[in-house]
Design a protein around this motif. Sequence first.
Motif, PDB file in Angstrom:
ATOM      1  N   TYR A  27      40.183  47.720 164.489  1.00  0.00           N
ATOM      2  CA  TYR A  27      39.694  46.681 165.388  1.00  0.00           C
ATOM      3  C   TYR A  27      40.247  45.309 165.046  1.00  0.00           C
ATOM      4  CZ  TYR A  27      36.613  50.554 166.137  1.00  0.00           C
ATOM      5  OH  TYR A  27      36.141  51.803 166.384  1.00  0.00           O
ATOM      6  N   GLY A  28      41.281  45.265 164.214  1.00  0.00           N
ATOM      7  CA  GLY A  28      41.871  44.002 163.796  1.00  0.00           C
ATOM      8  C   GLY A  28      42.406  43.217 164.976  1.00  0.00           C
ATOM      9  N   GLY A  29      42.328  41.919 164.843  1.00  0.00           N
ATOM     10  CA  GLY A  29      42.805  41.045 165.911  1.00  0.00           C
ATOM     11  C   GLY A  29      44.315  40.948 165.921  1.00  0.00           C
ATOM     12  N   LYS A  30      44.836  40.470 167.011  1.00  0.00           N
ATOM     13  CA  LYS A  30      46.266  40.228 167.126  1.00  0.00           C
ATOM     14  C   LYS A  30      46.564  38.862 166.532  1.00  0.00           C
ATOM     15  CE  LYS A  30      47.448  43.792 169.745  1.00  0.00           C
ATOM     16  NZ  LYS A  30      47.587  44.986 168.990  1.00  0.00           N
ATOM     17  N   LYS A  31      47.700  38.736 165.884  1.00  0.00           N
ATOM     18  CA  LYS A  31      48.097  37.470 165.300  1.00  0.00           C
ATOM     19  C   LYS A  31      48.518  36.521 166.411  1.00  0.00           C
ATOM     20  CE  LYS A  31      50.595  35.602 161.493  1.00  0.00           C
ATOM     21  NZ  LYS A  31      49.566  35.381 160.523  1.00  0.00           N
ATOM     22  N   LYS A  32      47.977  35.321 166.371  1.00  0.00           N
ATOM     23  CA  LYS A  32      48.323  34.314 167.371  1.00  0.00           C
ATOM     24  C   LYS A  32      49.675  33.706 167.020  1.00  0.00           C
ATOM     25  CE  LYS A  32      43.571  33.336 168.382  1.00  0.00           C
ATOM     26  NZ  LYS A  32      42.428  32.541 168.088  1.00  0.00           N
ATOM     27  N   ALA A  33      50.451  33.417 168.027  1.00  0.00           N
ATOM     28  CA  ALA A  33      51.763  32.820 167.816  1.00  0.00           C
ATOM     29  C   ALA A  33      51.618  31.515 167.036  1.00  0.00           C
ATOM     30  CB  ALA A  33      52.439  32.572 169.151  1.00  0.00           C
ATOM     31  N   GLY A  34      52.400  31.385 165.974  1.00  0.00           N
ATOM     32  CA  GLY A  34      52.387  30.179 165.168  1.00  0.00           C
ATOM     33  C   GLY A  34      51.267  30.094 164.150  1.00  0.00           C
ATOM     34  N   ALA A  35      50.369  31.073 164.143  1.00  0.00           N
ATOM     35  CA  ALA A  35      49.251  31.044 163.199  1.00  0.00           C
ATOM     36  C   ALA A  35      49.751  31.379 161.794  1.00  0.00           C
ATOM     37  CB  ALA A  35      48.173  32.030 163.621  1.00  0.00           C
ATOM     38  N   LYS A  36      49.275  30.651 160.816  1.00  0.00           N
ATOM     39  CA  LYS A  36      49.660  30.883 159.431  1.00  0.00           C
ATOM     40  C   LYS A  36      48.811  32.009 158.845  1.00  0.00           C
ATOM     41  CE  LYS A  36      50.425  28.538 155.106  1.00  0.00           C
ATOM     42  NZ  LYS A  36      50.306  27.329 154.340  1.00  0.00           N
ATOM     43  N   ALA A  37      49.460  32.896 158.106  1.00  0.00           N
ATOM     44  CA  ALA A  37      48.754  34.019 157.486  1.00  0.00           C
ATOM     45  C   ALA A  37      47.808  33.515 156.399  1.00  0.00           C
ATOM     46  CB  ALA A  37      49.761  34.998 156.895  1.00  0.00           C
ATOM     47  N   ARG A  38      46.638  34.152 156.307  1.00  0.00           N
ATOM     48  CA  ARG A  38      45.674  33.877 155.231  1.00  0.00           C
ATOM     49  C   ARG A  38      45.608  35.110 154.355  1.00  0.00           C
ATOM     50  NH1 ARG A  38      40.269  32.987 155.511  1.00  0.00           N
ATOM     51  NH2 ARG A  38      40.080  34.528 157.145  1.00  0.00           N
ATOM     52  N   PRO A  39      46.301  35.087 153.192  1.00  0.00           N
ATOM     53  CA  PRO A  39      46.295  36.268 152.330  1.00  0.00           C
ATOM     54  C   PRO A  39      44.927  36.501 151.694  1.00  0.00           C
ATOM     55  CG  PRO A  39      47.438  34.469 151.257  1.00  0.00           C
ATOM     56  CD  PRO A  39      47.099  34.006 152.642  1.00  0.00           C
ATOM     57  N   GLY A  40      44.671  37.758 151.374  1.00  0.00           N
ATOM     58  CA  GLY A  40      43.446  38.120 150.680  1.00  0.00           C
ATOM     59  C   GLY A  40      43.771  38.850 149.394  1.00  0.00           C
ATOM     60  N   LEU A  41      43.064  38.507 148.324  1.00  0.00           N
ATOM     61  CA  LEU A  41      43.210  39.185 147.047  1.00  0.00           C
ATOM     62  C   LEU A  41      41.815  39.478 146.531  1.00  0.00           C
ATOM     63  CD1 LEU A  41      45.137  40.118 144.729  1.00  0.00           C
ATOM     64  CD2 LEU A  41      44.619  37.909 143.650  1.00  0.00           C
ATOM     65  N   TYR A  42      41.565  40.740 146.208  1.00  0.00           N
ATOM     66  CA  TYR A  42      40.234  41.155 145.788  1.00  0.00           C
ATOM     67  C   TYR A  42      40.312  41.928 144.483  1.00  0.00           C
ATOM     68  CZ  TYR A  42      39.404  39.807 150.544  1.00  0.00           C
ATOM     69  OH  TYR A  42      39.343  39.080 151.700  1.00  0.00           O
ATOM     70  N   THR A  51      34.308  41.003 149.025  1.00  0.00           N
ATOM     71  CA  THR A  51      33.611  39.853 149.606  1.00  0.00           C
ATOM     72  C   THR A  51      34.131  38.507 149.114  1.00  0.00           C
ATOM     73  OG1 THR A  51      31.908  39.937 147.882  1.00  0.00           O
ATOM     74  CG2 THR A  51      31.487  41.181 149.910  1.00  0.00           C
ATOM     75  N   THR A  52      34.838  38.493 147.964  1.00  0.00           N
ATOM     76  CA  THR A  52      35.309  37.238 147.389  1.00  0.00           C
ATOM     77  C   THR A  52      36.835  37.226 147.337  1.00  0.00           C
ATOM     78  OG1 THR A  52      33.314  37.131 146.030  1.00  0.00           O
ATOM     79  CG2 THR A  52      35.136  35.701 145.396  1.00  0.00           C
ATOM     80  N   ASN A  53      37.441  36.396 148.163  1.00  0.00           N
ATOM     81  CA  ASN A  53      38.889  36.278 148.228  1.00  0.00           C
ATOM     82  C   ASN A  53      39.361  35.386 147.075  1.00  0.00           C
ATOM     83  OD1 ASN A  53      41.564  35.850 148.851  1.00  0.00           O
ATOM     84  ND2 ASN A  53      41.199  35.415 151.003  1.00  0.00           N
ATOM     85  N   LEU A  54      40.165  35.965 146.181  1.00  0.00           N
ATOM     86  CA  LEU A  54      40.645  35.254 144.999  1.00  0.00           C
ATOM     87  C   LEU A  54      42.095  34.793 145.125  1.00  0.00           C
ATOM     88  CD1 LEU A  54      39.110  37.659 142.330  1.00  0.00           C
ATOM     89  CD2 LEU A  54      38.214  35.438 143.057  1.00  0.00           C
ATOM     90  N   SER A  55      42.656  34.817 146.322  1.00  0.00           N
ATOM     91  CA  SER A  55      44.082  34.510 146.476  1.00  0.00           C
ATOM     92  C   SER A  55      44.435  33.091 146.032  1.00  0.00           C
ATOM     93  CB  SER A  55      44.537  34.741 147.913  1.00  0.00           C
ATOM     94  OG  SER A  55      43.856  33.884 148.803  1.00  0.00           O
ATOM     95  N   SER A  56      43.581  32.127 146.264  1.00  0.00           N
ATOM     96  CA  SER A  56      43.906  30.763 145.845  1.00  0.00           C
ATOM     97  C   SER A  56      43.723  30.565 144.345  1.00  0.00           C
ATOM     98  CB  SER A  56      43.065  29.746 146.620  1.00  0.00           C
ATOM     99  OG  SER A  56      41.695  29.954 146.358  1.00  0.00           O
ATOM    100  N   GLU A  57      42.908  31.402 143.716  1.00  0.00           N
ATOM    101  CA  GLU A  57      42.671  31.293 142.275  1.00  0.00           C
ATOM    102  C   GLU A  57      43.672  32.088 141.444  1.00  0.00           C
ATOM    103  OE1 GLU A  57      38.550  32.313 141.523  1.00  0.00           O
ATOM    104  OE2 GLU A  57      38.013  31.366 143.426  1.00  0.00           O
ATOM    105  N   LYS A  58      44.329  33.062 142.053  1.00  0.00           N
ATOM    106  CA  LYS A  58      45.261  33.944 141.335  1.00  0.00           C
ATOM    107  C   LYS A  58      46.602  34.036 142.069  1.00  0.00           C
ATOM    108  CE  LYS A  58      42.089  35.560 138.410  1.00  0.00           C
ATOM    109  NZ  LYS A  58      42.141  35.373 136.979  1.00  0.00           N
ATOM    110  N   PRO A  59      47.287  32.905 142.279  1.00  0.00           N
ATOM    111  CA  PRO A  59      48.531  32.945 143.064  1.00  0.00           C
ATOM    112  C   PRO A  59      49.631  33.791 142.432  1.00  0.00           C
ATOM    113  CG  PRO A  59      48.270  30.809 142.006  1.00  0.00           C
ATOM    114  CD  PRO A  59      46.985  31.566 141.803  1.00  0.00           C
ATOM    115  N   GLU A  60      49.631  33.928 141.100  1.00  0.00           N
ATOM    116  CA  GLU A  60      50.665  34.735 140.451  1.00  0.00           C
ATOM    117  C   GLU A  60      50.491  36.211 140.779  1.00  0.00           C
ATOM    118  OE1 GLU A  60      47.134  34.697 137.815  1.00  0.00           O
ATOM    119  OE2 GLU A  60      48.195  33.107 138.873  1.00  0.00           O
TER     120      GLU A  60
END
Length: 90
Positions: A27-42, A51-60
Motif C-alpha cells: 500500500y506504499g505511496g507513489k513518490k512525488k516528482a522532485g520529492a527528496k527521499a527520507r531514509p529509514g534506519l532501524y 518505530t524509531t528512525n536512527l538514520s540521522s544519528e547513524k549516517p555511517e
Amino acid sequence: MSGNGDLAIRDTRWKYIPDVDVADGWYGGKKKAGAKARPGLYDLTTDPGETTNLSSEKPEIVKELQARLEKSKTTAQSRPGWKAEMRYPR
C-alpha cells in the motif's frame, strides 16, 4: 520489496529503507516528482517494530547499507553466498 518495487536491506542488527515515505508494503505511496527521499534506519535488536528512525544519528551505517543495497541491485544475487545456479541449474 514493497508492492511498488522498492527494496530495503537488513543485516543481523540493522534495517535500511531508502525512502520511508513509499515503504508501506503493498500500500506504499507513489513518490512525488522532485520529492527528496527520507531514509529509514532501524535497530532491530532494540526496536523490532521499527518505530524509531536512527538514520540521522547513524549516517555511517546508512551509507554502508545504502552502498550494499545499490551493489545488490547491480549484481545477479541479493544474498551473499547464494548463486542463481544453486536453485536454477542450467
